[in-house]
Write a protein that holds these residues in place. Structure first.
Motif, short mmCIF file in Angstrom:
data_model
loop_
_atom_site.label_atom_id
_atom_site.label_comp_id
_atom_site.label_asym_id
_atom_site.label_seq_id
_atom_site.Cartn_x
_atom_site.Cartn_y
_atom_site.Cartn_z
N UNK A 29 0.76 -1.29 0.08
CA UNK A 29 0.10 0.09 0.15
C UNK A 29 0.79 1.19 0.08
N UNK A 30 2.02 1.15 0.86
CA UNK A 30 2.87 2.52 0.89
C UNK A 30 3.36 2.72 -0.47
N UNK A 31 3.49 1.81 -1.45
CA UNK A 31 4.20 2.04 -2.72
C UNK A 31 2.92 2.13 -3.92
N UNK A 32 1.89 2.47 -3.61
CA UNK A 32 0.84 2.45 -4.65
C UNK A 32 1.12 3.69 -5.58
N UNK A 33 1.72 4.92 -5.07
CA UNK A 33 1.98 5.92 -5.91
C UNK A 33 2.98 5.27 -6.87
N UNK A 34 4.09 4.81 -6.42
CA UNK A 34 5.12 4.33 -7.39
C UNK A 34 4.61 3.31 -8.32
N UNK A 35 3.84 2.35 -7.97
CA UNK A 35 3.49 1.37 -8.70
C UNK A 35 2.40 1.74 -9.88
N UNK A 36 1.79 2.72 -9.52
CA UNK A 36 0.91 3.40 -10.72
C UNK A 36 1.51 4.09 -11.69
N UNK A 37 2.89 4.10 -11.57
CA UNK A 37 3.66 4.87 -12.80
C UNK A 37 3.71 3.71 -14.01
N UNK A 38 4.27 2.44 -13.60
CA UNK A 38 4.21 1.44 -14.78
C UNK A 38 2.85 0.93 -15.08
N UNK A 39 1.86 0.90 -14.28
CA UNK A 39 0.58 0.38 -14.50
C UNK A 39 -0.10 1.38 -15.59
N UNK A 40 0.07 2.78 -15.24
CA UNK A 40 -0.45 4.08 -16.01
C UNK A 40 0.21 4.00 -17.42
N UNK A 84 -11.92 -1.87 -18.33
CA UNK A 84 -12.88 -2.52 -17.27
C UNK A 84 -12.29 -2.41 -15.89
N UNK A 85 -10.80 -2.41 -15.82
CA UNK A 85 -10.22 -2.85 -14.52
C UNK A 85 -9.22 -1.20 -14.27
N UNK A 86 -8.45 -1.01 -15.20
CA UNK A 86 -7.34 0.03 -14.91
C UNK A 86 -7.98 1.58 -14.49
N UNK A 88 -10.28 1.94 -12.36
CA UNK A 88 -10.51 1.85 -10.92
C UNK A 88 -9.34 1.71 -10.01
N UNK A 89 -8.34 0.68 -10.71
CA UNK A 89 -7.08 0.58 -10.03
C UNK A 89 -6.28 1.80 -9.77
N UNK A 90 -6.39 2.73 -10.84
CA UNK A 90 -5.63 3.75 -10.84
C UNK A 90 -6.18 4.82 -9.70
N UNK A 91 -7.58 4.87 -9.63
CA UNK A 91 -8.15 5.63 -8.67
C UNK A 91 -7.89 5.13 -7.23
N UNK A 92 -7.54 3.66 -6.91
CA UNK A 92 -7.12 3.23 -5.68
C UNK A 92 -5.76 3.87 -5.52
N UNK A 93 -4.76 3.72 -6.38
CA UNK A 93 -3.39 4.10 -6.43
C UNK A 93 -3.29 5.77 -5.90
N UNK A 94 -4.17 6.53 -6.89
CA UNK A 94 -3.84 7.85 -6.69
C UNK A 94 -4.74 8.67 -5.40
N UNK A 95 -6.01 8.10 -5.65
CA UNK A 95 -6.74 8.84 -4.81
C UNK A 95 -7.51 8.12 -3.45
N UNK A 96 -6.91 6.84 -3.29
CA UNK A 96 -7.49 6.02 -2.15
C UNK A 96 -8.73 5.55 -2.36
N UNK A 180 -15.55 -7.24 3.95
CA UNK A 180 -16.28 -6.97 2.63
C UNK A 180 -14.94 -6.13 1.90
N UNK A 181 -13.67 -6.36 2.30
CA UNK A 181 -12.48 -5.96 1.81
C UNK A 181 -12.04 -6.83 0.77
N UNK A 182 -12.08 -6.68 -0.48
CA UNK A 182 -11.48 -7.57 -1.50
C UNK A 182 -9.99 -7.36 -1.54
N UNK A 183 -9.13 -8.45 -1.47
CA UNK A 183 -7.71 -8.30 -1.45
C UNK A 183 -7.40 -8.32 -2.97
N UNK A 184 -7.70 -7.21 -3.69
CA UNK A 184 -7.44 -7.09 -5.45
C UNK A 184 -7.48 -5.60 -5.49
N UNK A 185 -7.28 -5.47 -6.79
CA UNK A 185 -7.12 -4.15 -7.40
C UNK A 185 -8.44 -4.02 -8.09
#
Length: 320
Positions: A29-40, A84-86, A88-96, A180-185
């Motif tokens: 979780x602490x690296x979400x911002x950095x992980x978002x760079x290659x994902x984006x 369909x996935x990215x 939402x995933x990026x909104x998790x990484x960037x905006x929590x 109700x927490x899904x351990x996924x992006x």
């Protein structure tokens, strides 16, 4: 913060959840911002590559052929899989922004798995296209007519929908009285099933059946097509003819490897890799959704002469 209250409240005993929470990548979780760079970056390349491929095929009359119609289907599927996935995933990484309604979760899951099944069907159709082109070249135009291609596309869509329609209903009947927490992006089927506080054996069996059925049946027919192609290619007189014939299959073989290898690995790790760290599960699952959509237009753009020539002409015009 309100969202933290929601997350803590997500462990309530509500057996009919209206809301789920996506954790992103557990443990990182602490690296979400950095992980978002290659994902984006990969997501952007996938969007640009597939949109460019669609534009080139649409605007170039010489590409209005069966092979490129199947490639169009592949590009559309890859765009849907990515979009369909990215976001939402990026909104998790960037905006929590972790919250997702149960209905939206089921819709995302339906689109995700349906279009993955469709991609497998299109890769099979492309193997058939190569088989006809190499083994029955004189009958190619009469076998793969526009009508036949449309029917193949419709059959791929119908199979995917029929196989996926039961999933939302199977999940809706389950009680979710724990976290109700899904351990996924994103809302992946098994990740949601694992939250249920009831017997999920049927859901597990159905998920395994679909994976084995799709991967097993489609790969079997793809392999059969290539066995016949190989026999025909090896029967050609000169080495140059053999290389030219088999060269038309290189892009498709790359697409097959890029799609099926991560799917099989992710499925094996998810079901049997109990000692594998959770973030490895999630990264591998994202890899198989992002890597093929990014690489397919690049591979076909580089390896297919007609597309390559059209792209070079397009960029050459824009440079003036």
């Amino acid at each position: 913060m309100p969202q933290q209250d929601n997350l803590s409240g997500s462990n309530s005993t509500d057996s009919d959840p209206s809301v789920f929470f996506l954790s992103g990548i557990p443990g990182l979780e602490a690296m979400h911002l950095w992980i978002s760079i290659p994902f984006c970056s990969v997501f952007t390349v996938a969007l640009l590559g597939n949109c460019t491929l669609l534009y080139v095929i649409k605007t170039e009359p010489s590409l209005h052929k069966p092979m490129f119609y199947f490639l169009t289907m592949l590009a559309v599927i890859d765009l849907v899989l990515s979009t369909s996935t990215m976001p939402k995933s990026l909104s998790i990484f960037w905006l929590n922004s972790r919250e997702i309604s149960f209905t939206a979760c089921l819709v995302q899951m339906f689109f995700l798995h349906s279009f993955a099944i469709m991609e497998s069907a299109v890769l099979l159709a492309m193997a058939f296209d190569r088989y006809v082109a190499i083994c029955n070249p004189l009958r190619y135009a009469t076998i793969l007519t526009n009508s036949v291609i449309a029917k193949i596309g419709l059959a791929a869509l119908t199979r995917a929908v029929l196989l996926m329609v039961p999933l939302p209903f199977l999940l809706r009947r389950l009680p979710f009285c724990r976290s109700h927490v899904i351990a996924h992006c994103y809302c992946e089927h098994m990740a949601v099933v694992n939250l249920a506080c009831a017997n999920t054996r049927f859901n597990n069996i159905y998920g395994i059946f679909i994976t084995l059925f799709i991967v097993g049946v489609d790969l079997m027919f793809i392999a059969l097509s290539y066995v016949k192609i190989l026999r025909t290619v090896l029967s050609l007189a000169s080495k140059e003819e053999q290389l030219k014939a088999f060269g038309t299959c290189i892009s498709h073989l790359c697409a097959i490897l890029m799609f099926y290898t991560p799917v099989v690995l992710s499925s094996i790790v998810h079901r049997f890799g109990h000692r594998v760290a959770p973030h490895i599960h999630i990264l591998l699952a994202n890899f198989y959704l992002l890597f093929p959509p990014m690489m397919n237009p690049i591979v076909y753009g580089v390896k297919t002469k007609q597309i390559r020539d059209r792209l070079l002409l397009l960029f050459h015009r824009k440079s003036f």
